[in-house]
Design an enzyme around this catalytic site. Sequence first.
Site, PDB file in Angstrom:
ATOM      1  N   ASP A 155       0.813  -1.222   0.000  1.00 38.24           N
ATOM      2  CA  ASP A 155       0.000   0.000   0.000  1.00 38.24           C
ATOM      3  C   ASP A 155       0.845   1.271   0.000  1.00 38.24           C
ATOM      4  OD1 ASP A 155      -2.045  -1.806   0.241  1.00 38.24           O
ATOM      5  OD2 ASP A 155      -2.985  -0.833   1.954  1.00 38.24           O
ATOM      6  N   ASP A 156       0.187   2.346  -0.399  1.00 35.45           N
ATOM      7  CA  ASP A 156       0.676   3.729  -0.219  1.00 35.45           C
ATOM      8  C   ASP A 156       1.815   4.137  -1.153  1.00 35.45           C
ATOM      9  OD1 ASP A 156      -1.145   3.506   1.811  1.00 35.45           O
ATOM     10  OD2 ASP A 156       0.211   4.054   3.425  1.00 35.45           O
ATOM     11  N   HIS A 207      -6.127   3.281  -4.153  1.00 36.95           N
ATOM     12  CA  HIS A 207      -6.134   3.495  -2.691  1.00 36.95           C
ATOM     13  C   HIS A 207      -6.446   4.971  -2.393  1.00 36.95           C
ATOM     14  CE1 HIS A 207      -5.200   2.162   1.336  1.00 36.95           C
ATOM     15  NE2 HIS A 207      -4.045   2.769   1.447  1.00 36.95           N
ATOM     16  N   HIS A 267      -5.120   9.729   0.492  1.00 29.40           N
ATOM     17  CA  HIS A 267      -5.108   8.996   1.768  1.00 29.40           C
ATOM     18  C   HIS A 267      -5.483   9.898   2.955  1.00 29.40           C
ATOM     19  CE1 HIS A 267      -3.918   5.764   4.538  1.00 29.40           C
ATOM     20  NE2 HIS A 267      -3.579   5.023   3.513  1.00 29.40           N
ATOM     21  N   HIS A 313       3.631  -2.185   3.350  1.00 28.62           N
ATOM     22  CA  HIS A 313       3.624  -0.885   2.681  1.00 28.62           C
ATOM     23  C   HIS A 313       4.869  -0.687   1.820  1.00 28.62           C
ATOM     24  CE1 HIS A 313       0.692  -0.323   5.887  1.00 28.62           C
ATOM     25  NE2 HIS A 313       0.181   0.655   5.158  1.00 28.62           N
TER      26      HIS A 313
END
Length: 211
Positions: free
Chosen positions: A20-21, A70, A74, A171
Amino acid sequence: MATKFSYDNCMDKIVYLTFDDGPDKNTPYILDLLKKYNINATFFNLGIQEEKNPELVKRIVSEGHSLGNHTWSHDPAIYTNVSTFIQEVKKTFDFQKKLIDMEPDKIFRFPFGSNKATKESIKIIQDHGYNYIDWNVYLQDGSRNPSAQKAFELAINGVETCKDTPVILTHCEREDKTGPLEALEPIIVELKNRGYSFKRIKQTDKLIRLN
Ligand SMILES: [Zn+2]
């Protein structure tokens, strides 16, 4: 050491690795590792990071991995307004589409997980045809700072005790948290040795949802 497996709910030994991210400066290392072991994974990217690293988005796709959405920023504030939320999702989708020259799969992960999302955001993401996926194995590299050994144990124990198909969350972007990144290769090797195969998430896959 003898290992006893329990697969009551999963006939196949499959595991999904998700990052993620990103994409960010750690992503090339992750991609190199996935290539070395000839496995695929899923990247739940942020539009804001893709804008800074467009070549990595193309590389993720060209090397056969799944490109997930995503949101753009965020920012927790995305949940305060459902139209802001879906705009962030669409902006990321459109950016990806332009970069890879085709429609990306509609696979989505809610920032902080679907259990932290609003009912309205869950409804709108489904109304827009997205499949959302959470996780059931977590390397704790969000709020905490696990050592490589700890991250390794979390992954292996998490997969082995998983009641459902394991979806591992780690991540890309962790400036000061190198443990999970260091643990990634040992995790891949150990799970392969234990007979697991790695898959990328597809739009139709029914996997863990926390809400
Ligand atoms: Zn995230």
